[in-house]
Design a protein around this motif. Structure first.
Motif, PDB file in Angstrom:
ATOM      1  N   ALA A   1      28.640  44.891  41.183  1.00 11.93           N
ATOM      2  CA  ALA A   1      29.451  43.682  41.328  1.00 11.93           C
ATOM      3  C   ALA A   1      30.260  43.349  40.076  1.00 11.93           C
ATOM      4  N   VAL A   2      29.664  43.493  38.902  1.00 14.05           N
ATOM      5  CA  VAL A   2      30.356  43.147  37.654  1.00 14.05           C
ATOM      6  C   VAL A   2      31.552  44.066  37.428  1.00 14.05           C
ATOM      7  N   LEU A   3      31.320  45.368  37.559  1.00 15.38           N
ATOM      8  CA  LEU A   3      32.402  46.334  37.383  1.00 15.38           C
ATOM      9  C   LEU A   3      33.449  46.158  38.476  1.00 15.38           C
ATOM     10  N   ARG A   4      32.995  45.903  39.691  1.00 13.74           N
ATOM     11  CA  ARG A   4      33.907  45.726  40.814  1.00 13.74           C
ATOM     12  C   ARG A   4      34.826  44.529  40.585  1.00 13.74           C
ATOM     13  N   LEU A   5      34.256  43.423  40.092  1.00 15.43           N
ATOM     14  CA  LEU A   5      35.048  42.223  39.840  1.00 15.43           C
ATOM     15  C   LEU A   5      36.101  42.482  38.769  1.00 15.43           C
ATOM     16  N   ASP A   6      35.713  43.227  37.741  1.00 16.60           N
ATOM     17  CA  ASP A   6      36.644  43.564  36.654  1.00 16.60           C
ATOM     18  C   ASP A   6      37.803  44.402  37.196  1.00 16.60           C
ATOM     19  N   ILE A   7      37.490  45.374  38.037  1.00 15.28           N
ATOM     20  CA  ILE A   7      38.521  46.228  38.631  1.00 15.28           C
ATOM     21  C   ILE A   7      39.440  45.401  39.523  1.00 15.28           C
ATOM     22  N   GLN A   8      38.856  44.521  40.337  1.00 15.83           N
ATOM     23  CA  GLN A   8      39.641  43.686  41.240  1.00 15.83           C
ATOM     24  C   GLN A   8      40.618  42.794  40.473  1.00 15.83           C
ATOM     25  N   ARG A   9      40.177  42.218  39.378  1.00 15.09           N
ATOM     26  CA  ARG A   9      41.046  41.361  38.569  1.00 15.09           C
ATOM     27  C   ARG A   9      42.212  42.152  37.983  1.00 15.09           C
ATOM     28  N   ASN A  10      41.920  43.352  37.511  1.00 13.46           N
ATOM     29  CA  ASN A  10      42.978  44.186  36.938  1.00 13.46           C
ATOM     30  C   ASN A  10      43.981  44.633  37.999  1.00 13.46           C
ATOM     31  N   ILE A  11      43.485  44.933  39.191  1.00  9.40           N
ATOM     32  CA  ILE A  11      44.372  45.287  40.306  1.00  9.40           C
ATOM     33  C   ILE A  11      45.287  44.108  40.632  1.00  9.40           C
ATOM     34  N   GLU A  12      44.702  42.917  40.721  1.00 11.52           N
ATOM     35  CA  GLU A  12      45.481  41.721  41.056  1.00 11.52           C
ATOM     36  C   GLU A  12      46.535  41.430  40.001  1.00 11.52           C
ATOM     37  N   ARG A  13      46.220  41.673  38.734  1.00  8.19           N
ATOM     38  CA  ARG A  13      47.185  41.439  37.662  1.00  8.19           C
ATOM     39  C   ARG A  13      48.403  42.351  37.819  1.00  8.19           C
ATOM     40  N   LEU A  14      48.144  43.618  38.128  1.00 13.65           N
ATOM     41  CA  LEU A  14      49.248  44.562  38.325  1.00 13.65           C
ATOM     42  C   LEU A  14      50.017  44.262  39.620  1.00 13.65           C
ATOM     43  N   GLU A  15      49.304  43.834  40.648  1.00 11.69           N
ATOM     44  CA  GLU A  15      49.966  43.488  41.906  1.00 11.69           C
ATOM     45  C   GLU A  15      50.907  42.292  41.720  1.00 11.69           C
TER      46      GLU A  15
END
Length: 230
Positions: free
Chosen positions: A71-85
């Motif tokens: 969950a922690v790593l997943r949340l970090d990845i999701q935030r970075n994806i959203e920033r680029l999106e």
């Protein structure tokens, strides 16, 4: 009239094939989808932002198969994806490639800031390093438990860049890793067996590794490659 009928028939055939291809992809594994994504973008020279986001989302789905322990790593990845999106949505034609985004932020002096897109690209790339290492170890050493596979992949990719908070969170997560058989069954496509999964991993590695190396070289060029988390 005949020409119009021929065009109409061709259109129907094309649409039918499109639907068939879409239905086929619904049962593909995330690994196979990533292989296709990489194959389509391999001739572009500088990998596009949209293709990179597509790969990152597939990575997220693979980690989901491990379960809530990621969950922690997943949340970090999701935030970075959203920033680029968000950055891409603001002006998709202005900086369509990863290099363009990083160079822009370097010029503006914002590349090292906590919420920069350059940091998002760096951490998504490191997360892909982790996922690729996980798949490689999983394929090469069938005797290891999934916990051992994840730990080995983490130690060789993410751990050098994690501070004590992130490292501590990962140690806790390791205690909740599911069984290896459960994970491998989740990442297979419909109708696949383990040998087919291994074959897909073999195809993915030589396609994804050069892309990750290229991004790391880009980060090193602008001295962004040593950035760490807390």
């Amino acid at each position: 009239m005949k020409a119009a009928a021929d065009v109409s028939t061709d259109t129907k055939i094309w649409k039918k094939r499109e639907v068939q291809e879409r239905d086929e992809k619904k049962v593909w594994s995330e690994i196979k989808l990533a292989i296709e994504e990489l194959s389509l973008g391999s001739n572009e020279g500088d990998f596009s932002t949209l293709a990179f986001l597509g790969l990152s989302n597939l990575l997220l789905q693979v980690l989901d198969k491990i379960g809530p322990t990621m969950a922690v790593l997943r949340l970090d990845i999701q935030r970075n994806i959203e920033r680029l999106e968000e950055n891409n949505a603001s002006d998709p034609s202005k900086h369509p490639t990863l290099t363009g985004i990083v160079e822009k932020e370097v010029r503006e002096g914002t590349a090292r800031k906590a919420e920069s897109c350059a940091r998002a690209i760096l951490w998504l790339t490191r997360s892909m390093d982790f996922s690729l290492a996980l798949l490689e170890i999983l394929e090469k050493d069938p005797e290891l438990s999934l916990q051992q596979v994840v730990e080995e992949a983490y130690n060789s990719t993410l751990k050098p860049w994690h501070g004590w908070i992130s490292s501590a969170a990962f140690k806790i997560a390791l205690k909740l890793i599911p069984e290896r058989k459960i994970f491998t069954s989740f990442i297979m496509g419909k109708g696949q067996d383990y040998s087919m999964l291994k074959d897909e991993i073999h195809k993915l590695v030589p396609l994804l590794r050069p892309l990750l190396d290229e991004i790391h070289c880009l980060m090193k060029k602008f001295r962004l490659d040593r950035l760490k988390s807390t």
